[in-house]
Structure formats: structure tokens, C-alpha cells
Design a protein around this motif. Structure first.
Motif, PDB file in Angstrom:
ATOM      1  N   LEU A   9       0.985  -1.183  -0.185  1.00 20.83           N
ATOM      2  CA  LEU A   9       0.141  -0.161  -0.019  1.00 20.83           C
ATOM      3  C   LEU A   9       1.082   1.463  -0.207  1.00 20.83           C
ATOM      4  O   LEU A   9       0.703   2.286  -1.090  1.00 20.83           O
ATOM      5  CB  LEU A   9      -1.279   0.237   1.453  1.00 20.83           C
ATOM      6  CG  LEU A   9      -1.696   1.004   1.529  1.00 20.83           C
ATOM      7  CD1 LEU A   9      -2.925   1.313   0.050  1.00 20.83           C
ATOM      8  CD2 LEU A   9      -2.566   1.178   2.473  1.00 20.83           C
ATOM      9  N   GLU A  10       1.875   1.041   0.927  1.00 21.48           N
ATOM     10  CA  GLU A  10       3.210   2.847   0.747  1.00 21.48           C
ATOM     11  C   GLU A  10       3.354   2.406  -0.609  1.00 21.48           C
ATOM     12  O   GLU A  10       3.118   4.041  -0.886  1.00 21.48           O
ATOM     13  CB  GLU A  10       4.014   2.348   2.146  1.00 21.48           C
ATOM     14  CG  GLU A  10       4.362   3.544   2.266  1.00 21.48           C
ATOM     15  CD  GLU A  10       3.843   4.527   2.717  1.00 21.48           C
ATOM     16  OE1 GLU A  10       3.918   5.824   2.022  1.00 21.48           O
ATOM     17  OE2 GLU A  10       2.551   5.238   3.014  1.00 21.48           O
ATOM     18  N   LEU A  11       4.221   1.548  -1.528  1.00 20.71           N
ATOM     19  CA  LEU A  11       4.055   1.495  -2.730  1.00 20.71           C
ATOM     20  C   LEU A  11       3.163   2.702  -3.500  1.00 20.71           C
ATOM     21  O   LEU A  11       3.552   3.448  -4.244  1.00 20.71           O
ATOM     22  CB  LEU A  11       5.071   0.327  -3.105  1.00 20.71           C
ATOM     23  CG  LEU A  11       5.560   0.875  -4.549  1.00 20.71           C
ATOM     24  CD1 LEU A  11       6.763   1.488  -4.878  1.00 20.71           C
ATOM     25  CD2 LEU A  11       5.754  -0.327  -5.110  1.00 20.71           C
ATOM     26  N   ARG A  12       2.229   2.246  -3.842  1.00 24.39           N
ATOM     27  CA  ARG A  12       1.003   2.985  -4.338  1.00 24.39           C
ATOM     28  C   ARG A  12       1.133   3.896  -4.106  1.00 24.39           C
ATOM     29  O   ARG A  12       0.500   4.757  -5.285  1.00 24.39           O
ATOM     30  CB  ARG A  12      -0.068   1.665  -3.948  1.00 24.39           C
ATOM     31  CG  ARG A  12       0.276   0.457  -4.797  1.00 24.39           C
ATOM     32  CD  ARG A  12      -1.220  -0.827  -4.640  1.00 24.39           C
ATOM     33  NE  ARG A  12      -1.584  -0.876  -2.929  1.00 24.39           N
ATOM     34  CZ  ARG A  12      -2.517  -1.662  -2.702  1.00 24.39           C
ATOM     35  NH1 ARG A  12      -3.884  -1.193  -3.227  1.00 24.39           N
ATOM     36  NH2 ARG A  12      -2.336  -2.475  -1.306  1.00 24.39           N
ATOM     37  N   ALA A  15       3.996   6.046  -5.424  1.00 25.68           N
ATOM     38  CA  ALA A  15       3.479   6.482  -6.522  1.00 25.68           C
ATOM     39  C   ALA A  15       2.443   7.037  -7.601  1.00 25.68           C
ATOM     40  O   ALA A  15       2.905   8.071  -8.483  1.00 25.68           O
ATOM     41  CB  ALA A  15       3.301   4.835  -7.044  1.00 25.68           C
ATOM     42  N   VAL A  16       1.712   7.521  -6.286  1.00 25.13           N
ATOM     43  CA  VAL A  16       0.130   8.167  -6.895  1.00 25.13           C
ATOM     44  C   VAL A  16       1.123   9.868  -6.417  1.00 25.13           C
ATOM     45  O   VAL A  16       0.823  10.683  -7.381  1.00 25.13           O
ATOM     46  CB  VAL A  16      -1.273   8.122  -6.094  1.00 25.13           C
ATOM     47  CG1 VAL A  16      -1.636   9.454  -6.250  1.00 25.13           C
ATOM     48  CG2 VAL A  16      -1.728   6.487  -6.893  1.00 25.13           C
ATOM     49  N   ARG A  17       1.365  10.121  -5.260  1.00 27.39           N
ATOM     50  CA  ARG A  17       2.351  11.058  -4.985  1.00 27.39           C
ATOM     51  C   ARG A  17       3.108  11.911  -6.034  1.00 27.39           C
ATOM     52  O   ARG A  17       3.033  12.333  -6.196  1.00 27.39           O
ATOM     53  CB  ARG A  17       2.302  11.354  -3.528  1.00 27.39           C
ATOM     54  CG  ARG A  17       1.607  11.448  -2.347  1.00 27.39           C
ATOM     55  CD  ARG A  17       2.532  11.621  -0.674  1.00 27.39           C
ATOM     56  NE  ARG A  17       3.511  10.414  -0.822  1.00 27.39           N
ATOM     57  CZ  ARG A  17       3.330  10.013   0.088  1.00 27.39           C
ATOM     58  NH1 ARG A  17       2.003   9.290   0.460  1.00 27.39           N
ATOM     59  NH2 ARG A  17       4.112   8.781   0.495  1.00 27.39           N
ATOM     60  N   MET A  18       4.244  10.805  -6.279  1.00 31.16           N
ATOM     61  CA  MET A  18       5.221  11.122  -7.136  1.00 31.16           C
ATOM     62  C   MET A  18       4.474  11.723  -8.796  1.00 31.16           C
ATOM     63  O   MET A  18       5.463  12.466  -9.006  1.00 31.16           O
ATOM     64  CB  MET A  18       5.971  10.006  -7.426  1.00 31.16           C
ATOM     65  CG  MET A  18       7.248   9.349  -6.241  1.00 31.16           C
ATOM     66  SD  MET A  18       8.097   8.364  -6.531  1.00 31.16           S
ATOM     67  CE  MET A  18       8.912   9.273  -8.419  1.00 31.16           C
ATOM     68  N   VAL A  19       3.295  10.490  -8.965  1.00 30.63           N
ATOM     69  CA  VAL A  19       2.802  11.442 -10.540  1.00 30.63           C
ATOM     70  C   VAL A  19       1.671  12.977 -10.191  1.00 30.63           C
ATOM     71  O   VAL A  19       2.661  13.350 -10.966  1.00 30.63           O
ATOM     72  CB  VAL A  19       1.836  10.603 -10.976  1.00 30.63           C
ATOM     73  CG1 VAL A  19       0.985  11.067 -12.320  1.00 30.63           C
ATOM     74  CG2 VAL A  19       2.336   9.099 -10.736  1.00 30.63           C
ATOM     75  N   LYS A  50      -4.373   3.385 -12.723  1.00 31.50           N
ATOM     76  CA  LYS A  50      -5.655   2.674 -11.956  1.00 31.50           C
ATOM     77  C   LYS A  50      -5.347   3.422 -10.883  1.00 31.50           C
ATOM     78  O   LYS A  50      -6.806   3.601 -10.104  1.00 31.50           O
ATOM     79  CB  LYS A  50      -5.670   1.041 -12.113  1.00 31.50           C
ATOM     80  CG  LYS A  50      -6.168   0.781 -13.971  1.00 31.50           C
ATOM     81  CD  LYS A  50      -6.507  -1.139 -13.539  1.00 31.50           C
ATOM     82  CE  LYS A  50      -6.805  -1.797 -14.877  1.00 31.50           C
ATOM     83  NZ  LYS A  50      -6.465  -2.637 -14.889  1.00 31.50           N
ATOM     84  N   TRP A  51      -4.337   3.613 -10.321  1.00 34.70           N
ATOM     85  CA  TRP A  51      -4.218   3.605  -8.891  1.00 34.70           C
ATOM     86  C   TRP A  51      -4.404   4.948  -8.734  1.00 34.70           C
ATOM     87  O   TRP A  51      -4.730   5.937  -7.832  1.00 34.70           O
ATOM     88  CB  TRP A  51      -2.991   3.090  -8.320  1.00 34.70           C
ATOM     89  CG  TRP A  51      -2.273   2.145  -8.022  1.00 34.70           C
ATOM     90  CD1 TRP A  51      -3.112   0.781  -8.290  1.00 34.70           C
ATOM     91  CD2 TRP A  51      -0.611   1.271  -8.196  1.00 34.70           C
ATOM     92  NE1 TRP A  51      -1.899  -0.212  -8.108  1.00 34.70           N
ATOM     93  CE2 TRP A  51      -0.756   0.154  -8.667  1.00 34.70           C
ATOM     94  CE3 TRP A  51       0.659   2.253  -7.921  1.00 34.70           C
ATOM     95  CZ2 TRP A  51       0.177  -1.123  -7.845  1.00 34.70           C
ATOM     96  CZ3 TRP A  51       1.375   1.205  -7.972  1.00 34.70           C
ATOM     97  CH2 TRP A  51       1.254   0.428  -7.724  1.00 34.70           C
TER      98      TRP A  51
END
Length: 108
Positions: A9-12, A15-19, A50-51
């Protein structure tokens, strides 16, 4: 039914924050997603897309079913199926006992 993600979950979330953070550096959102997916070792850009979309839905910036609503629907569907099974059992039992009551009984 969706299978559980093998990404933590933390990786997801990261990743969303980085985008969101790197989006201004790229011509398109897809290009930003592709770069982030490659940096973090996410299998496909579509997975990250999707995330990001689900995060937008959960935040209320995009229309669709939130994660919370999806979980509630899943719970209600499961409960509904259990109630239908219980109802079928009760119907079968009622039919059985009604047939027993209609059967002529002989007294010894």
C-alpha cells in the motif's frame, strides 16, 4: 473479483504522490506515469494509471465508486447471498414439514 495487489500500500501511495509531483515536468499525464512506473519498478503504466484514477475518485475530484463504497457493496452482496441461501433452506424445510402435515397418519 479483483485479486489483491502484490504491491504494498505504501508503494502505491508513494507512486500516486510522485505522479502528482512530477506531472508539470512532462507533456502528458501518461508520460509522467510511465516515468514513475519505471523508477519504482511497477510492472505496467496501466497499473499506476488505475491507482491514480482510484485516488482521484477517493479524493472526490473524479466521479465513480470510491474504495469505501466498493467495499460496502461487496459486503452487502455477500450478506445478500447468505440471506438468499438461508431463505432457500427455510423454504425447503417449510415444504418438507407441510408435506408431513398433509400425509395421512395411521394410529396404532
Amino acid at each position: 473479483m479483483a485479486r489483491p495487489s502484490h504491491y504494498p500500500l505504501e508503494l502505491r501511495r508513494r507512486a500516486v504522490r510522485m505522479v502528482a509531483e512530477v506531472r508539470p515536468e512532462y507533456d502528458t499525464e501518461w508520460a509522467a506515469m510511465k516515468a514513475v512506473a519505471q523508477k519504482l519498478g511497477i510492472g505496467t503504466t496501466e497499473t499506476l494509471r488505475k491507482w491514480v484514477r482510484q485516488d482521484q475518485i477517493d479524493a472526490g475530484t473524479r466521479q465513480d465508486t470510491t474504495s469505501e463504497e466498493s467495499a460496502e457493496l461487496k459486503r452487502l452482496k455477500k450478506e445478500n447471498a447468505e440471506l438468499k441461501r438461508a431463505n432457500d433452506i427455510l423454504k425447503a424445510a417449510a415444504s418438507f414439514f407441510a408435506a408431513e402435515l398433509d400425509r395421512p397418519h395411521t394410529r396404532s
